[in-house]
Design a protein around this motif. Structure first.
Motif, short mmCIF file in Angstrom:
data_model
loop_
_atom_site.label_atom_id
_atom_site.label_comp_id
_atom_site.label_asym_id
_atom_site.label_seq_id
_atom_site.Cartn_x
_atom_site.Cartn_y
_atom_site.Cartn_z
N THR A 50 0.84 -1.20 0.00
CA THR A 50 0.00 0.00 0.00
C THR A 50 0.88 1.25 0.00
OG1 THR A 50 -0.13 0.20 2.41
CG2 THR A 50 -1.76 -1.23 1.34
N GLY A 51 0.27 2.36 -0.40
CA GLY A 51 0.95 3.65 -0.34
C GLY A 51 1.97 3.91 -1.42
N ASP A 52 2.03 3.01 -2.41
CA ASP A 52 3.05 3.13 -3.45
C ASP A 52 2.50 3.58 -4.79
OD1 ASP A 52 1.64 0.72 -3.85
OD2 ASP A 52 3.30 -0.12 -5.00
N GLY A 53 1.18 3.77 -4.86
CA GLY A 53 0.59 4.15 -6.14
C GLY A 53 0.75 3.09 -7.21
N GLY A 54 0.88 1.84 -6.82
CA GLY A 54 1.03 0.76 -7.79
C GLY A 54 2.41 0.62 -8.39
N LYS A 55 3.41 1.28 -7.82
CA LYS A 55 4.74 1.29 -8.41
C LYS A 55 5.60 0.09 -8.02
CE LYS A 55 5.02 6.37 -8.56
NZ LYS A 55 5.76 7.55 -8.06
N LEU A 56 5.35 -0.49 -6.86
CA LEU A 56 6.25 -1.52 -6.35
C LEU A 56 5.81 -2.93 -6.76
CD1 LEU A 56 7.00 -0.20 -2.76
CD2 LEU A 56 8.33 0.12 -4.86
N PRO A 57 6.77 -3.78 -7.11
CA PRO A 57 6.44 -5.15 -7.53
C PRO A 57 6.13 -6.05 -6.34
CG PRO A 57 8.81 -4.84 -7.57
CD PRO A 57 8.21 -3.49 -7.25
N TYR A 58 5.32 -7.06 -6.59
CA TYR A 58 5.04 -8.09 -5.60
C TYR A 58 6.06 -9.23 -5.68
CZ TYR A 58 0.50 -6.21 -4.09
OH TYR A 58 -0.49 -5.44 -3.54
N VAL A 59 6.82 -9.27 -6.73
CA VAL A 59 7.84 -10.31 -6.89
C VAL A 59 8.94 -10.07 -5.86
CG1 VAL A 59 9.53 -11.34 -8.45
CG2 VAL A 59 7.33 -10.51 -9.34
N VAL A 60 9.19 -11.06 -5.03
CA VAL A 60 10.14 -10.91 -3.92
C VAL A 60 11.50 -10.44 -4.40
CG1 VAL A 60 11.48 -12.23 -2.21
CG2 VAL A 60 8.99 -12.51 -2.35
N GLU A 61 12.00 -11.03 -5.47
CA GLU A 61 13.35 -10.74 -5.94
C GLU A 61 13.49 -9.35 -6.57
OE1 GLU A 61 16.07 -12.81 -5.46
OE2 GLU A 61 14.63 -13.83 -4.17
N LYS A 62 12.38 -8.66 -6.79
CA LYS A 62 12.42 -7.33 -7.39
C LYS A 62 11.96 -6.23 -6.43
CE LYS A 62 11.66 -8.97 -12.13
NZ LYS A 62 10.81 -8.87 -13.34
N ASN A 63 11.67 -6.60 -5.20
CA ASN A 63 11.16 -5.66 -4.21
C ASN A 63 12.21 -5.47 -3.12
OD1 ASN A 63 9.72 -5.13 -1.52
ND2 ASN A 63 8.08 -4.73 -2.99
N THR A 64 12.51 -4.24 -2.74
CA THR A 64 13.60 -4.00 -1.79
C THR A 64 13.37 -4.71 -0.46
OG1 THR A 64 12.55 -1.93 -1.10
CG2 THR A 64 14.26 -1.79 -2.79
N ALA A 65 12.16 -4.60 0.09
CA ALA A 65 11.87 -5.26 1.37
C ALA A 65 11.89 -6.77 1.22
CB ALA A 65 10.51 -4.79 1.90
N GLY A 66 11.29 -7.25 0.14
CA GLY A 66 11.24 -8.69 -0.09
C GLY A 66 12.61 -9.28 -0.33
N PHE A 67 13.42 -8.62 -1.16
CA PHE A 67 14.75 -9.11 -1.48
C PHE A 67 15.61 -9.17 -0.21
CE2 PHE A 67 19.09 -8.94 -3.05
CZ PHE A 67 19.06 -9.74 -4.18
N ALA A 68 15.55 -8.10 0.59
CA ALA A 68 16.34 -8.06 1.83
C ALA A 68 15.91 -9.18 2.77
CB ALA A 68 16.16 -6.70 2.50
#
Length: 313
Positions: A50-68
């Motif tokens: 939420t809060g990203d305006g649809g800009k952030l990916p749900y794919v773990v390997e492409k998301n900063t929080a998910g990748f970390a």
């Protein structure tokens, strides 16, 4: 054993005028939140953003929080644990306040807390830096380290993450204003000249050394004299409309010093006392108002805690 945790990771001010890529500190607000909860299915998944305006990916390997978070689970040898992540952006993109770093720090901290803190924050820092790296392409900790660890952080070397917490004088406060203009980190890097003069290098070295000594001795006068960036600020300030007037407004309000936060466009000031920080923030916001630039202002003590659990069950 926790089933769910919600973590907050704060915004940060990188460079702190004289410490390009080697200094940063955390502020009270804004910041990002990440929720981690246990799942019956093995593996890590992002289930809500939420809060990203649809800009952030749900794919773990492409998301900063998910990748970390994924790299941290690999570090622990816990890749089969079932975890769902929610990422709630509470701060703007491209603000110069370490938005991607806050997400990465929150992602690592959320997983660590969910699993009962099997690692220290410092032991998880490498994974958080890797998370931010996928956003800006650089392995550096001047935003991630203070967001995760809190306080004022000196990075002696990004290679090997030789990081050190600096003392925080009791009355040291920060004022930050985020003007609603866009500056890409890539563009802010491109305006920088690869060459500096010997005189600039000597002056900048003296200033960063003076700032460190001022923090150790709670010498506000020395801190003030040392917050003069003779290398980066003169080049980047041209990208921020009204920067000169904003800086003059902060200093007139009693700030110890004022400069660009990270790559900009946010501008920060260090102050002695809460009242001065509030006045400086107000004055900087009013200066941007005169240029018809909407802005958000923040005033807080230096955030000593960094990423933290704000709810759990």
């Amino acid at each position: 054993m926790k089933e769910e945790v919600r973590v907050f990771a704060p915004a940060t001010v990188a460079n702190v005028a004289v410490g390009f890529d080697i200094l940063g500190f955390a502020i009270g607000a804004p910041g990002d939140e990440v929720v981690a909860r246990r799942s019956g299915a093995p593996g890590l998944r992002i289930v809500e953003v939420t809060g990203d305006g649809g800009k952030l990916p749900y794919v773990v390997e492409k998301n900063t929080a998910g990748f970390a978070a994924a790299r941290f689970l690999e570090q622990l040898g816990e890749t089969d644990v079932g975890i769902e992540l929610e990422i709630h952006k509470r701060m703007p993109f491209g603000s110069g306040l370490g938005s991607s770093a806050a997400s990465a720090a929150a992602g690592v901290m959320a997983v660590n807390a969910l699993l009962g803190m099997p690692a220290t924050k410092l032991e998880s820092l490498h994974c958080a830096v890797l998370g931010e790296q996928i956003a800006d392409g650089a392995y550096h900790a001047d935003n991630v380290a203070p967001s995760l660890l809190g306080g004022i952080i000196l990075i002696r070397s990004n290679e090997g993450l030789d990081v050190h917490s600096l003392p925080i004088p009791d009355e040291l406060y920060a004022a930050v204003v985020y003007p609603h203009v866009s500056i890409l980190t890539k563009d802010a890097r491109e305006v920088l000249s690869p060459a500096t003069t010997l005189r600039q290098s000597i002056q900048q070295c003296g200033n960063i050394a003076g700032l460190v000594v001022g923090l150790y001795e709670s010498d506000y006068s020395l801190i003030s004299r040392s917050l003069e960036d003779v290398i980066i600020e003169p080049q980047r300030s041209q990208l921020i409309p009204g920067f000169g007037e904003v800086k003059r407004a902060a200093l007139a309000a009693g700030a110890l010093g004022c400069s660009i936060s990270g790559a900009g466009p946010s501008v920060f000031a260090l102050c002695k006392g809460a009242a001065c920080a509030q006045e400086a923030a107000k004055a900087m916001g009013a200066a941007f108002d005169r240029f018809d630039i909407p802005n958000d202002t923040y005033a807080s003590p230096i955030n000593r805690e960094g990423a933290k659990v704000i709810a759990s069950r």
